[in-house]
Design a protein around this motif. Structure first.
Motif: not given
Length: 190
Positions: A57-77
């Motif tokens: 849960g993010l306070s602003d969904l505009n932060a989602a791309p950075a979170v997705l980049d982090t998840l990608a670095a952790l092995g998520y697609e």
């Protein structure tokens, strides 16, 4: 290759699996982000697909791309674009209430990134907590999933065509339960 829908008895390690995943993800989230175990594996005693669902849960969904980049670095697609959750029949909602980002890992972990307080952020938490508090509803929901997987083991369309409205029925009842019990969005699980 077609996907086979398999519903299994409750796994004794599901809560521990969430804690392990959360311990890996939590340090990389923005300050104030909530992290919850959602879905059927978050409800003790519930039959489920052996898939761990997490909600960030993010306070602003505009932060989602950075979170997705982090998840990608952790092995998520990550899914490349923001998508939406389904709109329950009979409701009219602003599209922002259903927006989310999504990532997965090996089909065994699904991560839903949603904006805190939106309809689609509240929905899985309310359903989870209601099913935890109402074992008879959890058992009935589990049996529906078992039977749907038996009837449509290789076809996700009819499986979800029934499962999603059943979830909507559960959440409609859970709304009354929430009002009666004073339920509120829970703090982060991790």
């Amino acid at each position: 290759m077609s996907t086979v829908i398999t519903i299994v008895p409750p796994g004794p390690d599901w809560a521990a699996r969430f804690r392990t995943l959360a311990a890996t993800i939590r340090p990389h989230l923005p300050p104030g982000a909530a992290l919850h175990h959602i879905g059927s594996t978050a409800v003790p005693g519930l039959h489920a697909k052996d898939v761990t669902d997490l909600q960030i849960g993010l306070s602003d969904l505009n932060a989602a791309p950075a979170v997705l980049d982090t998840l990608a670095a952790l092995g998520y697609e990550p899914r490349p674009a923001v998508t939406t959750d389904h709109l329950p029949p009979g409701l009219t909602l602003d599209p922002a209430e259903l927006r989310k980002a999504y990532a997965s890992r090996a089909g065994q972990v699904h991560v839903h990134v949603r904006e805190v307080g939106r309809f689609n952020h509240r929905y899985p938490l309310l359903m989870r907590d209601f099913l935890r508090a109402t074992p008879a509803a959890a058992a009935a929901y589990g049996e529906i999933k078992v039977q749907l997987a038996r009837l449509h083991p290789r076809d996700v369309d009819p499986y979800y065509a029934v499962k999603d409205p059943v979830m909507d029925l559960i959440v409609a009842g859970a709304q009354e339960w929430a009002a009666r019990t004073g339920w509120a969005l829970p703090p982060s699980d991790a």
